[in-house]
Design an enzyme around this catalytic site. Structure first.
Site, short mmCIF file in Angstrom:
data_model
loop_
_atom_site.label_atom_id
_atom_site.label_comp_id
_atom_site.label_asym_id
_atom_site.label_seq_id
_atom_site.Cartn_x
_atom_site.Cartn_y
_atom_site.Cartn_z
N SER A 151 0.78 -1.24 0.00
CA SER A 151 0.00 0.00 0.00
C SER A 151 0.81 1.29 0.00
CB SER A 151 -0.93 0.02 1.22
OG SER A 151 -1.70 -1.14 1.23
N VAL A 152 2.10 1.26 0.38
CA VAL A 152 2.87 2.50 0.33
C VAL A 152 2.95 3.04 -1.09
CG1 VAL A 152 4.30 2.38 2.41
CG2 VAL A 152 5.01 1.15 0.37
#
Lengths: 576, 89
Positions: free
Chosen positions: A295-296
């Site tokens: 998700s980063v």
């Protein structure tokens, strides 16, 4: 009279004989002299010189490595290496025993070496002993034992910086890390000079100092690393890796304004002053190890959406019912979030949200955004062994890949790449290659609209602020950032192991530091990036801002509150 | 004749003088050289000592040791977040 006459004849004959004899002698001497002085001159001259004229090496030390405040991180000290001429030791074995004792060597082995290699001119028996120990060897006063100056590398920072600085081998050649990367810069050239020695072996005159072979000491290297911050970051990471029984971990701290790497820490590490057989600790994982970030990566997908001009941060995407099928694969959210704005897609980290955003945009655009942020390319730090990560070309993406890439799968990054990419948001949309060298600042180039960078910065600050008790929160400073929790791919699919990460910067209004943390395979109930990596981020960021004297920008409680409550009279000196 | 032998004697004296001064200078050179040798040796030793002292210093100021001394001998600790006050100018 007759007698005397007879005598006279004899005398002149005798004189002639003697003269002839002497002449013969003289001729012999002359011929001999000719053969030695003229014909054999070269041979005898060289033989004579061999006994008195020597070429000696002028040893030079390797350059010192300093941190940005001038603290030594790697330095060389002069040590003495002991060597022997085996042929000269054959008849003094009793002294050889003493020698072995002083040097802590096996006497029988040493004797065997001497007899088996008696034709060798020189061989080292013990390298890099302290000058004090060397003095006690010298006191034995042995013929055939020689001393040479060599340097030993010492690393005062130890394991804290071990895999970044690296180390050298026994010949003083850089083997790993920056020691290897900047080997040419650090290495000096030992010089040679010709000298005359007397019978006792003392140098009595320099004959010739060749300019070309003059000694050139190695040059010093000033790193961008701040040893204090490095120490704090190392402790924070080590604590987290231990607490969560993780396999490994990395953290990188960048100065937003210059791209200088202020700290880079990895677990596991090793002791550079001891033996280096611990292979797992040798790698500088922050730049050599790649992983699917998860998700980063979502903020970069949101950049693509904003660039299309079809979305604003307030645009709404419907993520119901929490399941979404793309190309036969089903994408899940943690739960049904319903309608989400772009900001909330990042706050909730909605997989469906980002997938819907990027599927409308075309593969090439998303690839182009990722590519501009430096993914799939070497960061430009110059670190030897740095990985470029992996970003497949958009021609090869299927639709399911397209959606997977939006949430940080199907590509691999290094922790340093992540930090550099996030610093673009903090640096008004400009990418600057990171550097390990103090003051060696790389040119930055605009890669996204400053407006979009500002929007992303604002959205990322919501990620931390809108979540109750977010572990990336630090007192008195505003923080922007994003967590990531990615399943680790193993043979045959994704495993139950996770990569937890967090990348962010602070203070939001004028960012000074970017910190990226990744922790590989934390065990137990807690594996979300928000629980594992974010606290490490917060601790490193807090220390970093304090060490750099960055003014607080988000005051939760000022001195005025306290003195106002506790001391009603003396509030005048506060809030000047 | 007289003049010639006078010149010879003079030249002989000059020659001897030159030879003696050569020997003297050679000796002087050797002495000075020996001096530079010992000074250079001293320089090496001082360099080595400097490096040793630098190592000793960096061990003494290592963050590990400072933290340990601060905590154990001086009874210091990092302030809790609640204890930190920010002064606004």
């Amino acid at each position: 009279m007759r007698q005397s006459q007879h005598k006279q004849v004899n005398i002149s004959l005798r004189i002639a004989i003697v003269m002839a004899f002497l002449l013969c002698c003289f001729v012999v001497v002359a011929v001999r002299a000719f053969s030695i002085q003229i014909r054999g001159a070269e041979f005898y001259q060289s033989q004579g010189e061999k006994r008195h004229v020597r070429e000696v090496e002028i040893p030079v030390s390797r350059g010192t490595i300093y941190d940005r405040n001038g603290e030594p991180l790697a330095l060389s000290t002069a040590m003495v290496s002991v060597g022997i001429v085996p042929g000269q030791l054959l008849d003094q074995f009793s002294k050889v025993e003493q020698l072995a004792e002083v040097l802590d060597l096996d006497a029988d082995e040493l004797k065997q070496v001497i007899t088996s290699r008696k034709d060798r001119q020189f061989l080292f028996i013990k390298r890099r002993i302290t000058p004090m120990l060397a003095d006690s060897v010298k006191a034995l006063n042995m013929k055939g034992v020689e001393f040479r100056t060599e340097f030993k590398r010492f690393y005062p920072a130890g394991e804290i910086l071990a895999n970044v600085v690296g180390f050298t081998d026994v010949e003083d050649v850089g083997q790993e890390g920056l020691e290897r990367t900047y080997d040419n810069w650090l290495t000096g050239t030992s010089g040679k000079k010709t000298v005359v020695k007397d019978l006792l072996g003392q140098v009595v005159a320099d004959i010739d100092v060749d300019e070309l072979e003059a000694a050139k000491p190695g040059k010093d290297l000033h790193l961008s690393i701040d040893r204090r911050l490095q120490y704090a970051a190392y402790l924070a990471l080590k604590k987290a890796v231990y607490k969560h029984q993780a396999v490994s971990g990395s953290a990188v701290v960048l100065d937003v304004k210059t791209g200088e790497i202020l700290a880079m820490v990895n677990q596991p590490s090793f002791n550079p002053n001891g033996n280096k057989e611990n292979n797992e600790g040798l790698r500088n994982r922050s730049v050599t190890d790649i992983y699917e970030p998860g998700s980063v990566m979502k903020p970069f997908a949101v950049v693509a959406a904003l660039e299309s001009a079809e979305y604003t941060p307030q645009s709404v995407v419907n993520t119901s019912p929490g399941e979404y099928e793309v190309d036969g694969f089903v994408i899940h959210d943690f739960k049904d979030y319903g309608e989400l704005s772009l900001v909330d897609i990042l706050v909730k980290s909605s997989n469906i949200g980002v997938a819907k955003l990027v599927l409308d945009l075309g593969k090439e655009h998303l690839w182009d955004v990722y590519h501009r942020f430096g993914f799939g390319q070497s960061s430009g730090s110059g670190f030897m062994g740095e990985s470029a990560g992996y970003l497949p070309h958009h021609d090869r993406w299927r639709t399911a890949d397209h959606a997977a890439l939006s949430r940080g799968y199907n590509l691999s990054v290094t922790t340093l790449q992540l930090a550099s990419a996030y610093s673009v948001f903090a640096n008004q949309g400009r990418y600057r290659a990171p550097t390990f060298i103090k003051g060696n600042i790389n040119e930055d180039k605009a890669i996204i609209d400053p407006m979009i960078a500002a929007q992303l910065t604002d959205m990322l600050s919501h990620v931390v602020n809108d979540t109750e008790g977010h572990k990336a929160f630090i007192p008195n400073y505003s923080v922007a950032g994003k967590t990531g929790t990615a399943r680790i791919a193993e043979k045959g699919g994704y495993s139950d192991k996770y990569m937890s990460s967090f990348a962010g910067f602070s203070p939001v209004e004028s960012p000074r530091l970017v910190v990226a943390v990744s922790i590989n395979d934390p065990k137990g109930e807690e594996y979300y990036g928000g629980l594992v990596a974010a606290p490490v981020f917060a601790e490193i960021m807090k220390t970093g801002l304090r060490l750099l004297n960055v003014p607080a920008d988000q005051l939760n409680r000022t001195l005025a509150d306290v003195t106002g409550a506790e001391n009603t009279t003396g509030a005048a000196h506060v809030n000047e | 004749m007289n003049m010639q032998s006078g010149i010879t004697v003079l030249l002989a004296c000059v020659l001897i003088g030159v030879l003696v001064s050569y020997v003297y200078k050679q000796n002087e050179t050797r002495k000075l050289f020996a001096q530079t040798q010992s000074i250079e040796k001293e320089k090496l030793e001082l360099n080595a000592e400097y490096a040793r002292l630098q190592i000793e210093k960096s061990t003494l100021v290592s963050n590990n040791r400072i933290e340990q001394v601060a905590r154990e001998q001086l009874n210091m600790k990092l302030p809790e977040d609640e204890q930190v006050l920010v002064i606004v100018r």
